[in-house]
Design a protein around this motif. Structure first.
Motif, PDB file in Angstrom:
ATOM      1  N   SER A  82      -8.078 -10.678   6.816  1.00 51.35           N
ATOM      2  CA  SER A  82      -8.525 -10.684   5.419  1.00 51.35           C
ATOM      3  C   SER A  82      -8.028 -11.966   4.737  1.00 51.35           C
ATOM      4  O   SER A  82      -6.892 -12.380   4.949  1.00 51.35           O
ATOM      5  CB  SER A  82      -7.963  -9.449   4.707  1.00 51.35           C
ATOM      6  OG  SER A  82      -8.311  -9.466   3.351  1.00 51.35           O
ATOM      7  N   LYS A 102      -3.793  -5.350  -0.714  1.00 47.14           N
ATOM      8  CA  LYS A 102      -3.355  -4.110  -1.363  1.00 47.14           C
ATOM      9  C   LYS A 102      -4.044  -2.865  -0.807  1.00 47.14           C
ATOM     10  O   LYS A 102      -3.589  -1.751  -1.043  1.00 47.14           O
ATOM     11  CB  LYS A 102      -3.598  -4.199  -2.869  1.00 47.14           C
ATOM     12  CG  LYS A 102      -2.766  -5.301  -3.534  1.00 47.14           C
ATOM     13  CD  LYS A 102      -2.795  -5.215  -5.040  1.00 47.14           C
ATOM     14  CE  LYS A 102      -1.879  -6.273  -5.654  1.00 47.14           C
ATOM     15  NZ  LYS A 102      -1.852  -6.217  -7.125  1.00 47.14           N
ATOM     16  N   ASN A 103      -5.131  -3.069  -0.076  1.00 45.25           N
ATOM     17  CA  ASN A 103      -5.878  -1.919   0.440  1.00 45.25           C
ATOM     18  C   ASN A 103      -5.929  -1.957   1.959  1.00 45.25           C
ATOM     19  O   ASN A 103      -6.529  -2.874   2.536  1.00 45.25           O
ATOM     20  CB  ASN A 103      -7.309  -1.920  -0.117  1.00 45.25           C
ATOM     21  CG  ASN A 103      -7.324  -1.747  -1.626  1.00 45.25           C
ATOM     22  OD1 ASN A 103      -6.643  -0.881  -2.156  1.00 45.25           O
ATOM     23  ND2 ASN A 103      -8.084  -2.588  -2.301  1.00 45.25           N
ATOM     24  N   PRO A 104      -5.312  -0.980   2.625  1.00 43.98           N
ATOM     25  CA  PRO A 104      -5.409  -0.927   4.088  1.00 43.98           C
ATOM     26  C   PRO A 104      -6.828  -0.586   4.522  1.00 43.98           C
ATOM     27  O   PRO A 104      -7.620  -0.026   3.742  1.00 43.98           O
ATOM     28  CB  PRO A 104      -4.428   0.182   4.477  1.00 43.98           C
ATOM     29  CG  PRO A 104      -4.315   1.049   3.270  1.00 43.98           C
ATOM     30  CD  PRO A 104      -4.523   0.141   2.085  1.00 43.98           C
ATOM     31  N   SER A 111       3.866   3.795  -1.039  1.00 39.90           N
ATOM     32  CA  SER A 111       4.504   4.137  -2.322  1.00 39.90           C
ATOM     33  C   SER A 111       6.013   4.292  -2.170  1.00 39.90           C
ATOM     34  O   SER A 111       6.740   4.336  -3.172  1.00 39.90           O
ATOM     35  CB  SER A 111       3.896   5.431  -2.874  1.00 39.90           C
ATOM     36  OG  SER A 111       4.044   6.488  -1.930  1.00 39.90           O
ATOM     37  N   GLY A 141       0.820  -1.203   0.000  1.00 37.96           N
ATOM     38  CA  GLY A 141       0.000   0.000   0.000  1.00 37.96           C
ATOM     39  C   GLY A 141       0.852   1.249   0.000  1.00 37.96           C
ATOM     40  O   GLY A 141       0.445   2.293  -0.512  1.00 37.96           O
ATOM     41  N   TRP A 143      -3.877  -2.189   8.910  1.00 39.18           N
ATOM     42  CA  TRP A 143      -4.113  -3.418   8.149  1.00 39.18           C
ATOM     43  C   TRP A 143      -4.867  -4.433   9.001  1.00 39.18           C
ATOM     44  O   TRP A 143      -4.549  -4.619  10.177  1.00 39.18           O
ATOM     45  CB  TRP A 143      -2.790  -4.036   7.700  1.00 39.18           C
ATOM     46  CG  TRP A 143      -1.912  -3.110   6.920  1.00 39.18           C
ATOM     47  CD1 TRP A 143      -0.961  -2.269   7.421  1.00 39.18           C
ATOM     48  CD2 TRP A 143      -1.891  -2.921   5.502  1.00 39.18           C
ATOM     49  NE1 TRP A 143      -0.354  -1.570   6.408  1.00 39.18           N
ATOM     50  CE2 TRP A 143      -0.901  -1.950   5.208  1.00 39.18           C
ATOM     51  CE3 TRP A 143      -2.626  -3.478   4.439  1.00 39.18           C
ATOM     52  CZ2 TRP A 143      -0.616  -1.536   3.922  1.00 39.18           C
ATOM     53  CZ3 TRP A 143      -2.337  -3.061   3.151  1.00 39.18           C
ATOM     54  CH2 TRP A 143      -1.344  -2.095   2.896  1.00 39.18           C
ATOM     55  N   MET A 168      -0.719   3.502   7.879  1.00 38.40           N
ATOM     56  CA  MET A 168      -1.750   2.610   7.339  1.00 38.40           C
ATOM     57  C   MET A 168      -2.125   1.543   8.366  1.00 38.40           C
ATOM     58  O   MET A 168      -1.269   1.024   9.081  1.00 38.40           O
ATOM     59  CB  MET A 168      -1.273   1.952   6.043  1.00 38.40           C
ATOM     60  CG  MET A 168      -1.067   2.944   4.916  1.00 38.40           C
ATOM     61  SD  MET A 168      -0.671   2.160   3.350  1.00 38.40           S
ATOM     62  CE  MET A 168      -0.523   3.608   2.288  1.00 38.40           C
ATOM     63  N   ARG A 201      -7.583   1.600   6.768  1.00 38.08           N
ATOM     64  CA  ARG A 201      -7.634   3.074   6.861  1.00 38.08           C
ATOM     65  C   ARG A 201      -6.235   3.649   6.653  1.00 38.08           C
ATOM     66  O   ARG A 201      -5.237   3.007   6.990  1.00 38.08           O
ATOM     67  CB  ARG A 201      -8.189   3.502   8.220  1.00 38.08           C
ATOM     68  CG  ARG A 201      -8.414   5.009   8.345  1.00 38.08           C
ATOM     69  CD  ARG A 201      -9.418   5.332   9.441  1.00 38.08           C
ATOM     70  NE  ARG A 201     -10.797   5.026   9.018  1.00 38.08           N
ATOM     71  CZ  ARG A 201     -11.492   3.981   9.452  1.00 38.08           C
ATOM     72  NH1 ARG A 201     -10.967   3.150  10.324  1.00 38.08           N
ATOM     73  NH2 ARG A 201     -12.729   3.771   9.036  1.00 38.08           N
ATOM     74  N   THR A 202      -6.175   4.844   6.091  1.00 38.36           N
ATOM     75  CA  THR A 202      -4.905   5.560   5.913  1.00 38.36           C
ATOM     76  C   THR A 202      -4.992   6.890   6.655  1.00 38.36           C
ATOM     77  O   THR A 202      -5.946   7.653   6.460  1.00 38.36           O
ATOM     78  CB  THR A 202      -4.616   5.806   4.419  1.00 38.36           C
ATOM     79  OG1 THR A 202      -4.567   4.547   3.732  1.00 38.36           O
ATOM     80  CG2 THR A 202      -3.288   6.516   4.244  1.00 38.36           C
TER      81      THR A 202
END
Length: 518
Positions: free
Chosen positions: A164, A170-172, A132, A130, A160, A158, A174-175
């Motif tokens: 899951s 690929k998607n936390p 960059s 997630g 996690w 982030m 919450r950020t």
């Protein structure tokens, strides 16, 4: 009016540091040469993990805590990252699960085999993609199972959820995007509802950990914070950093009001980062400087002057990083209240250092070992994300005490056999699907279940009488450590059975007494 000196009595006034002998150190460990200001070492009662120097990609070493002495230069490593590993942390509720983050901008979560890493481990249990840019810090939530926080050089924090089902997430959940520069440290309060961060923009922030809402922000011009720490239930924060004149400095803050620090104290003029460690059970604060050989320790109180200097441990060997053993892994028979693992790069050595309260009695000391955080989660990730906050599950360190189960409400509803009575069940707590399977097998007690359980009494599911004898010294050592782990596991199971038998005997006596009275 006559002047009287004010003496402050403390049971920790004479705490002293006792370094392990050379035989009980870990020798020949290629400790990383990274200049990142992290601990580089993580410890639990079974394993010690340390980030190592390696060519191409990043790796870390996982050793049994009993595997002291000279470490084999060819010892297998956990080596799945494409860039240098920057931080590692053990899951507080699963001694076989460790997370690592790296310059390759990923976080990976690893499942360590019960007998340790016997061959190079390259495939993680979960991979989190997630960030960059490179990821510099990771922290596990202190009460919710399988919730991990990470932050990197993209200035994002982030959250996690490892429950899951995907192997690559690929998607936390919450950020959090309040930071304008690199986050230097993260710390949770006792129930994990608040997250404190220190940042390169010289600000300390207190956030709501679930939503990411900013609650408090400190911008003190006289104190540049590098590390920040919640001080248990004292409603205070501690930060270490440097003053305007580049003196190393410690500051105490009220967590509800970060406008002005409660206390600021200059320590010395050295340049290494100060690592703070706090023990909420004894209210002792340890401060170890990177590149120093000494460790200062203080007692913290909720009233002025807040910090009371106790003494200082001196050593000639400088530390690059530090690992700390959780309270449940300490030796209570020798009155050990804290244990460091010093990384001494110049000697390629990991040196255990015990903090001991001198007592003459060899019996268990209740006053220095209050109820402490157990290896059981208070709730699931789903419960925490739904808005619930719970304090940690507590356990006694007294030998023979029962280890609490994860999710106490769930366990109590499953009858006397509850979840987590054996090591295998406790290990499966990080796999929600296996919880139900373990419980069904335990209740049915069918033939397949018995056969499955009988396999746990032998190493790797093989009959030891059919194993070929070790051919090299390394194989012999590995088999020895397997055997020791198996013995320790069986002893733990026996202790738990003994405690359960005593509980049932008491219940029977209570029933008989109540019937006799009628």
């Amino acid at each position: 009016m006559t002047w009287r000196p004010q003496y402050r009595s403390s049971k920790f006034r004479h705490v002293f540091g006792k370094a392990a002998t050379k035989e009980n150190c870990y020798d020949g460990v290629p400790i990383t040469r990274s200049v990142h200001d992290n601990h580089f070492c993580a410890v639990n009662p079974r394993f010690i993990a340390v980030i190592t120097e390696c060519a191409g990609g990043g790796a870390f070493l996982v050793l049994s805590v009993h595997h002291t002495g000279k470490v084999d230069p060819l010892h297998p490593k956990v080596s799945g990252h494409r860039g240098n590993v920057l931080d590692i942390k053990w899951n507080p509720f699963n001694d076989f699960c460790i997370a690592s983050c790296s310059e390759d901008s990923t976080v990976k979560v690893w499942d360590i085999p019960p007998h340790g890493v016997l061959k190079n481990l390259t495939v993680p249990w979960k991979e989190l993609q997630g960030h960059s840019r490179r990821v510099g810090l990771i922290e596990w939530h202190p009460t919710a199972n399988n919730v991990l926080f990470s932050t990197g050089y993209d200035y994002q924090v982030m959250i996690w959820n490892l429950d899951s089902p995907e192997a690559v997430i690929k998607n936390p959940v919450r950020t959090i995007s309040h930071h304008t520069d690199v986050v230097l440290s993260m710390s949770f309060n006792t129930d994990g509802s608040r997250l404190a961060t220190s940042c390169k923009d010289k600000k300390i922030r207190v956030l709501e950990s679930r939503t990411g809402n900013l609650l408090q922000e400190a911008n003190c011009k006289n104190h540049k914070a590098s590390k920040v720490l919640f001080l248990g239930n004292l409603k205070m924060l501690l930060s270490t950093g440097s003053s305007r004149w580049n003196h190393r400095q410690v500051a105490l803050w009220d967590q509800e009001d970060l406008d002005v620090p409660l206390l600021q104290e200059d320590l010395d003029g050295s340049s290494g980062v100060l690592f703070p460690f706090y023990d909420p059970d004894t209210h002792m604060l340890y401060i170890a400087g990177k590149g120093d050989g000494n460790i200062r320790y203080y007692e913290i109180s909720s009233e002025k002057p807040y910090m009371h200097f106790l003494t200082e441990y001196h050593s000639h060997t400088p530390q690059k990083g530090m690992g700390i053993m959780p309270k449940r892994g300490l030796d209570v028979s020798s009155c050990e209240v804290f244990r460091f693992y010093k990384l001494v790069t110049i000697k390629a050595l990991i040196e255990p250092l015990s903090m001991i309260v001198p007592r003459r009695s060899e019996s268990y000391q209740d006053d220095i070992y209050p109820m402490t955080a157990a290896s059981a989660a208070a709730m699931s990730a789903e419960e925490w994300l739904s808005g619930i906050d719970k304090g940690p599950v507590l356990q006694s360190l007294k030998p023979g005490s029962r280890v609490p189960d994860s999710y106490p409400e769930l366990s109590s509803g499953l009858g006397s056999k509850g979840l987590g009575n054996s090591l295998g069940t406790r290990r499966s707590q990080s796999r929600p699907g296996q919880l139900q399977l373990a419980y069904i097998q335990d209740q049915l007690g069918n033939k397949e279940g018995k056969e499955c359980r009988s396999k746990t009494s032998v190493s790797n599911g093989q009959d030891p009488t059919l194993c070929s004898p070790p051919k090299t010294e390394n194989e012999l050592r590995l088999k020895f450590h397997k055997q020791q782990e198996e013995i320790r596991r069986l002893r733990e199971m026996l202790n738990q059975r003994d405690v359960r038998i005593k509980q049932l005997e008491l219940e029977i006596n209570n029933v008989r007494n109540s019937q006799g009275s009628h």
